[in-house]
Write an enzyme that holds these catalytic residues in place. Sequence first.
Site, PDB file in Angstrom:
ATOM      1  N   HIS A  41      -3.028   6.116   4.824  1.00  8.09           N
ATOM      2  CA  HIS A  41      -1.591   6.277   5.028  1.00  8.09           C
ATOM      3  C   HIS A  41      -1.163   7.654   4.496  1.00  8.09           C
ATOM      4  O   HIS A  41      -1.640   8.094   3.440  1.00  8.09           O
ATOM      5  CB  HIS A  41      -0.799   5.225   4.228  1.00  8.09           C
ATOM      6  CG  HIS A  41      -0.853   3.831   4.803  1.00  8.09           C
ATOM      7  ND1 HIS A  41      -1.550   3.490   5.933  1.00  8.09           N
ATOM      8  CD2 HIS A  41      -0.265   2.680   4.371  1.00  8.09           C
ATOM      9  CE1 HIS A  41      -1.399   2.200   6.181  1.00  8.09           C
ATOM     10  NE2 HIS A  41      -0.631   1.684   5.247  1.00  8.09           N
ATOM     11  N   CYS A  55       0.812  -1.227   0.000  1.00 11.52           N
ATOM     12  CA  CYS A  55       0.000   0.000   0.000  1.00 11.52           C
ATOM     13  C   CYS A  55       0.848   1.281   0.000  1.00 11.52           C
ATOM     14  O   CYS A  55       0.546   2.231  -0.720  1.00 11.52           O
ATOM     15  CB  CYS A  55      -0.940   0.005   1.207  1.00 11.52           C
ATOM     16  SG  CYS A  55      -0.168  -0.541   2.726  1.00 11.52           S
TER      17      CYS A  55
HETATM   18  P1  NAP Z   1      -7.106  -9.707   8.094  1.00  5.69           P
HETATM   19  O1  NAP Z   1      -8.128  -8.670   8.371  1.00  5.69           O
HETATM   20  O2  NAP Z   1      -6.390 -10.334   9.227  1.00  5.69           O
HETATM   21  O3  NAP Z   1      -7.801 -10.879   7.206  1.00  5.69           O
HETATM   22  C1  NAP Z   1      -7.118 -12.035   6.822  1.00  5.69           C
HETATM   23  C2  NAP Z   1      -7.965 -12.828   5.847  1.00  5.69           C
HETATM   24  O4  NAP Z   1      -7.229 -13.950   5.369  1.00  5.69           O
HETATM   25  C3  NAP Z   1      -9.228 -13.391   6.507  1.00  5.69           C
HETATM   26  O5  NAP Z   1     -10.253 -13.427   5.564  1.00  5.69           O
HETATM   27  C4  NAP Z   1      -8.768 -14.810   6.865  1.00  5.69           C
HETATM   28  O6  NAP Z   1      -9.846 -15.710   6.989  1.00  5.69           O
HETATM   29  C5  NAP Z   1      -7.966 -15.138   5.620  1.00  5.69           C
HETATM   30  N1  NAP Z   1      -7.085 -16.255   5.825  1.00  5.69           N
HETATM   31  C6  NAP Z   1      -6.107 -16.390   6.747  1.00  5.69           C
HETATM   32  N2  NAP Z   1      -5.516 -17.594   6.641  1.00  5.69           N
HETATM   33  C7  NAP Z   1      -6.131 -18.239   5.618  1.00  5.69           C
HETATM   34  C8  NAP Z   1      -5.993 -19.515   5.033  1.00  5.69           C
HETATM   35  N3  NAP Z   1      -5.088 -20.399   5.460  1.00  5.69           N
HETATM   36  N4  NAP Z   1      -6.822 -19.845   4.005  1.00  5.69           N
HETATM   37  C9  NAP Z   1      -7.728 -18.969   3.564  1.00  5.69           C
HETATM   38  N5  NAP Z   1      -7.930 -17.739   4.088  1.00  5.69           N
HETATM   39  C10 NAP Z   1      -7.136 -17.378   5.102  1.00  5.69           C
HETATM   40  O7  NAP Z   1      -5.978  -9.157   7.141  1.00  5.69           O
HETATM   41  P2  NAP Z   1      -6.097  -8.075   5.951  1.00  5.69           P
HETATM   42  O8  NAP Z   1      -5.738  -6.755   6.469  1.00  5.69           O
HETATM   43  O9  NAP Z   1      -7.387  -8.242   5.232  1.00  5.69           O
HETATM   44  O10 NAP Z   1      -4.881  -8.525   5.051  1.00  5.69           O
HETATM   45  C11 NAP Z   1      -4.824  -9.777   4.427  1.00  5.69           C
HETATM   46  C12 NAP Z   1      -3.576  -9.868   3.597  1.00  5.69           C
HETATM   47  O11 NAP Z   1      -3.663  -8.946   2.519  1.00  5.69           O
HETATM   48  C13 NAP Z   1      -2.292  -9.498   4.351  1.00  5.69           C
HETATM   49  O12 NAP Z   1      -1.763 -10.592   5.054  1.00  5.69           O
HETATM   50  C14 NAP Z   1      -1.414  -9.036   3.232  1.00  5.69           C
HETATM   51  O13 NAP Z   1      -0.768 -10.129   2.631  1.00  5.69           O
HETATM   52  C15 NAP Z   1      -2.398  -8.410   2.254  1.00  5.69           C
HETATM   53  N6  NAP Z   1      -2.422  -6.947   2.440  1.00  5.69           N
HETATM   54  C16 NAP Z   1      -1.838  -6.213   1.508  1.00  5.69           C
HETATM   55  C17 NAP Z   1      -1.803  -4.856   1.644  1.00  5.69           C
HETATM   56  C18 NAP Z   1      -1.077  -4.057   0.641  1.00  5.69           C
HETATM   57  O14 NAP Z   1      -0.250  -3.290   1.065  1.00  5.69           O
HETATM   58  N7  NAP Z   1      -1.363  -4.204  -0.642  1.00  5.69           N
HETATM   59  C19 NAP Z   1      -2.389  -4.208   2.705  1.00  5.69           C
HETATM   60  C20 NAP Z   1      -2.994  -4.985   3.659  1.00  5.69           C
HETATM   61  C21 NAP Z   1      -3.019  -6.351   3.512  1.00  5.69           C
HETATM   62  P3  NAP Z   1     -10.465 -16.157   8.422  1.00  5.69           P
HETATM   63  O15 NAP Z   1     -11.625 -15.236   8.669  1.00  5.69           O
HETATM   64  O16 NAP Z   1     -10.918 -17.542   8.170  1.00  5.69           O
HETATM   65  O17 NAP Z   1      -9.403 -16.054   9.443  1.00  5.69           O
HETATM   66  O1  3JN Z   2       1.270  -2.381   7.496  1.00  6.49           O
HETATM   67  C1  3JN Z   2       0.748  -1.854   6.522  1.00  6.49           C
HETATM   68  O2  3JN Z   2       0.284  -0.713   6.553  1.00  6.49           O
HETATM   69  C2  3JN Z   2       0.687  -2.604   5.241  1.00  6.49           C
HETATM   70  C3  3JN Z   2       0.813  -4.052   5.477  1.00  6.49           C
HETATM   71  C4  3JN Z   2       0.869  -4.934   4.511  1.00  6.49           C
HETATM   72  C5  3JN Z   2       1.054  -6.338   4.791  1.00  6.49           C
HETATM   73  C6  3JN Z   2       0.638  -6.883   6.009  1.00  6.49           C
HETATM   74  C7  3JN Z   2       0.853  -8.231   6.274  1.00  6.49           C
HETATM   75  C8  3JN Z   2       1.491  -9.028   5.360  1.00  6.49           C
HETATM   76  C9  3JN Z   2       1.649  -7.162   3.847  1.00  6.49           C
HETATM   77  C10 3JN Z   2       2.005  -6.591   2.509  1.00  6.49           C
HETATM   78  O3  3JN Z   2       1.091  -6.462   1.721  1.00  6.49           O
HETATM   79  O4  3JN Z   2       3.149  -6.266   2.240  1.00  6.49           O
HETATM   80  C11 3JN Z   2       1.899  -8.493   4.149  1.00  6.49           C
HETATM   81  C12 3JN Z   2       2.599  -9.395   3.204  1.00  6.49           C
HETATM   82  O5  3JN Z   2       1.925  -9.998   2.377  1.00  6.49           O
HETATM   83  O6  3JN Z   2       3.810  -9.508   3.286  1.00  6.49           O
END
Ligand code: NAP
Ligand code: 3JN
Length: 344
Positions: free
Chosen positions: A246, A131
């Site tokens: 952010h 992000c």
């Molecule tokens: P979150 O609120 O903790 O949600 C995690 C999601 O992943 C929930 O739906 C969870 O399902 C699911 N999950 C976890 N383990 C799983 C598995 N083994 N199989 C299937 N689903 C699973 O986290 P979030 O903020 O939405 O972020 C999720 C991910 O998106 C992060 O870990 C990161 O990789 C990515 N992300 C990217 C950015 C970016 O900068 N582009 C920003 C934020 C996040 P349950 O409800 O079953 O636990």
């Molecule tokens: O902390 C933030 O503001 C962005 C976080 C992103 C994030 C959180 C957990 C795992 C990531 C990511 O997208 O880089 C990951 C990950 O997939 O490594």
Amino acid sequence: MKKDGYVVAVCGATGAVGRVMLEVLAERDFPAAEVIPFASSRSAGSTVEYKGRELTVRELKEDSFAGIDLALFSAGGSTSEKFAPLAAKAGCVVVDNSSAWRMDPGCPLVVPEVNPHDLAWHKGIIANPNCSTIQMVVALKPIHDAAGIRRIVVSTYQAVSGTGQKAIEELANQVQLMFNGRVEEIEPKVYPHRIAFNCLPQIDVFLDNDYTKEEMKMVNETKKIMGDESIRVTATAVRVPVFFGHSEAVNIETAKKLTARDCRALLSQAPGVRVLDNPSERIYPMPIEAQGQDATFVGRIREDETIDNGLNLWVVSDNIRKGAALNAVQIAEKLIEMNLLRVA
Ligand code: NAP
Ligand code: 3JN
């Protein structure tokens, strides 16, 4: 693809990003014949909302991808590492929000306003950047094209929603305890220290060079997206007690001189950017106004008076929308526009 649109899987549909993915797909009327929400076994059987309907969440399994055209992943790096190749093998195009595939030379890392052309060489998995990187490159690409960016020094002020649903709850609970005079009951769980009324100069883990993983993501991803390894980037990433949005203080050095006035004019025309820059009226971007918006907001544009060709900018965006869910959906829309979304 069914007659009336694509079959779309949202993997991680119960999370902070997944829920907004469903909202964005609905708002933009993405051509989906069917949307199927997946999560872990923990929340299989629960429901999520899409276009006013309750959809039942399924457990993500190895054989989940038959008949699916497009899978938007936001379920963490290890889930993406395991399941994205299986999805691609099943003929599905994956847009992955985790860091698992971002630096893989075989996967394009795409921000549609910056490098849509990289979608042309995808082999089934397309990575969505971090992000903090996304909003920075949306603002900097037009400047790079016009004046050639040589060096970037960025400090971030990142909202807790970037860490997920549990972090949003942690900040809310800590603020409540503090207002009730129960500060001694605060037990940080998600973050290493209290986040309420504090700033944490640590996002993700520390690496051998004493930078954090988040900081090095910004360094490496920026070069890959801009397609220019010569840009020098250094970052300090800070978590602040803000729920959504952010902010970034960005200092750049360019090869050619670009005045603040010319920079403002350039960015006013740039795709995905909105300039909010009128100091005399106290107009500048703030997270409270960026929340729920699609644009990347830029303000406080000033010439850096300590060097010949330098600029300072303040860049703000909704980290869950443009920083994650919206960018992923825009990638899918661009794939359709470029005739690159295969049919299962
Ligand atoms: P979150 O609120 O903790 O949600 C995690 C999601 O992943 C929930 O739906 C969870 O399902 C699911 N999950 C976890 N383990 C799983 C598995 N083994 N199989 C299937 N689903 C699973 O986290 P979030 O903020 O939405 O972020 C999720 C991910 O998106 C992060 O870990 C990161 O990789 C990515 N992300 C990217 C950015 C970016 O900068 N582009 C920003 C934020 C996040 P349950 O409800 O079953 O636990
Ligand atoms: O902390 C933030 O503001 C962005 C976080 C992103 C994030 C959180 C957990 C795992 C990531 C990511 O997208 O880089 C990951 C990950 O997939 O490594």
